[in-house]
Design a protein around this motif. Structure first.
Motif, short mmCIF file in Angstrom:
data_model
loop_
_atom_site.label_atom_id
_atom_site.label_comp_id
_atom_site.label_asym_id
_atom_site.label_seq_id
_atom_site.Cartn_x
_atom_site.Cartn_y
_atom_site.Cartn_z
N ASN A 35 -1.28 -8.43 1.85
CA ASN A 35 -2.48 -8.22 2.68
C ASN A 35 -2.10 -7.91 4.12
OD1 ASN A 35 -4.14 -8.71 0.49
ND2 ASN A 35 -4.45 -10.86 1.02
N ILE A 36 -1.15 -8.66 4.67
CA ILE A 36 -0.71 -8.45 6.05
C ILE A 36 -0.12 -7.05 6.21
CG2 ILE A 36 0.97 -9.19 7.80
CD1 ILE A 36 0.51 -12.08 6.70
N LEU A 37 0.77 -6.67 5.30
CA LEU A 37 1.39 -5.34 5.39
C LEU A 37 0.37 -4.22 5.20
CD1 LEU A 37 4.66 -6.06 3.39
CD2 LEU A 37 4.46 -5.64 5.85
N GLU A 38 -0.52 -4.37 4.22
CA GLU A 38 -1.50 -3.33 3.96
C GLU A 38 -2.50 -3.18 5.11
OE1 GLU A 38 -3.12 -4.48 0.18
OE2 GLU A 38 -1.42 -3.66 -0.92
N ASN A 39 -2.83 -4.27 5.77
CA ASN A 39 -3.77 -4.21 6.88
C ASN A 39 -3.13 -3.70 8.17
OD1 ASN A 39 -5.99 -5.12 5.41
ND2 ASN A 39 -5.47 -7.25 5.77
N GLY A 40 -1.81 -3.88 8.32
CA GLY A 40 -1.15 -3.50 9.56
C GLY A 40 -0.40 -2.19 9.52
N LEU A 41 -0.14 -1.69 8.33
CA LEU A 41 0.65 -0.46 8.18
C LEU A 41 -0.08 0.52 7.26
CD1 LEU A 41 4.10 -2.15 7.49
CD2 LEU A 41 3.34 -1.14 9.64
N CYS A 42 0.38 1.74 7.27
CA CYS A 42 -0.15 2.75 6.36
C CYS A 42 0.60 2.62 5.03
CB CYS A 42 0.04 4.15 6.96
SG CYS A 42 -0.63 5.45 5.92
N VAL A 43 0.01 1.92 4.08
CA VAL A 43 0.65 1.64 2.80
C VAL A 43 -0.11 2.36 1.69
CG1 VAL A 43 1.21 -0.18 1.13
CG2 VAL A 43 1.48 -0.61 3.58
N ASP A 44 0.63 3.11 0.88
CA ASP A 44 0.03 3.71 -0.31
C ASP A 44 0.00 2.62 -1.38
OD1 ASP A 44 -0.71 5.10 -2.59
OD2 ASP A 44 0.73 6.73 -2.28
N ARG A 45 -1.16 2.09 -1.65
CA ARG A 45 -1.30 0.95 -2.56
C ARG A 45 -0.92 1.29 -4.00
NH1 ARG A 45 -6.55 -2.35 -0.37
NH2 ARG A 45 -5.75 -2.59 1.74
N ARG A 46 -0.78 2.57 -4.31
CA ARG A 46 -0.33 2.96 -5.66
C ARG A 46 1.18 2.88 -5.78
NH1 ARG A 46 -2.59 8.73 -5.49
NH2 ARG A 46 -1.76 8.38 -3.42
N GLN A 47 1.89 2.68 -4.65
CA GLN A 47 3.34 2.68 -4.66
C GLN A 47 3.93 1.39 -4.10
OE1 GLN A 47 5.21 6.25 -3.21
NE2 GLN A 47 3.47 7.51 -3.80
N VAL A 48 3.41 0.25 -4.53
CA VAL A 48 3.95 -1.05 -4.12
C VAL A 48 4.83 -1.55 -5.25
CG1 VAL A 48 3.38 -3.43 -3.53
CG2 VAL A 48 1.96 -1.56 -2.67
N TYR A 49 6.09 -1.81 -4.94
CA TYR A 49 7.07 -2.22 -5.94
C TYR A 49 7.64 -3.58 -5.58
CZ TYR A 49 6.72 2.74 -6.82
OH TYR A 49 6.24 4.00 -7.06
N ALA A 50 8.12 -4.31 -6.58
CA ALA A 50 8.73 -5.62 -6.36
C ALA A 50 10.10 -5.63 -7.01
CB ALA A 50 7.86 -6.71 -6.97
N THR A 51 11.02 -6.37 -6.39
CA THR A 51 12.35 -6.51 -6.95
C THR A 51 12.88 -7.90 -6.62
OG1 THR A 51 14.52 -5.47 -7.17
CG2 THR A 51 13.60 -5.59 -4.95
#
Length: 78
Positions: A35-51
C-alpha cells in the motif's frame, strides 16, 4: 504444566503469543508495504512480484497464493 495462551488465528486478526506480543497476520505484513509503495510511487499493479531465499520463498509463496489479485508471480531464489 502451564496454560496454553495461544489462540487460533482468525482472518484479519492477530494472534496472541504466550508473552502477549501480537503476531502479524500475513496479509497485514504483505499489504502494508505494498500500500505504501503503490500510494507513493507509480506502480503497475499487474507487475508486482515476490521472491525470497530459503524460508523467505515460503514467506513469499503464501501471500502470493492467497493474494493473487495483488501479486502477479513468485520466483524463489537459489
Amino acid at each position: 504444566m502451564g496454560t496454553n495462551t495461544a489462540t487460533r488465528p482468525v482472518r484479519g486478526q492477530t494472534t496472541a503469543l504466550p508473552d502477549h506480543t501480537p503476531r502479524l497476520e500475513y496479509r497485514t505484513f504483505t499489504s502494508t508495504p505494498l500500500n505504501i509503495l503503490e500510494n507513493g510511487l507509480c506502480v503497475d499493479r499487474r507487475q508486482v512480484y515476490a521472491t525470497g531465499r530459503s524460508n523467505g520463498d515460503g514467506l513469499a509463496g503464501l501471500p502470493a497464493c492467497r493474494m493473487a489479485v495483488r501479486i502477479a508471480a513468485i520466483s524463489p531464489r537459489k
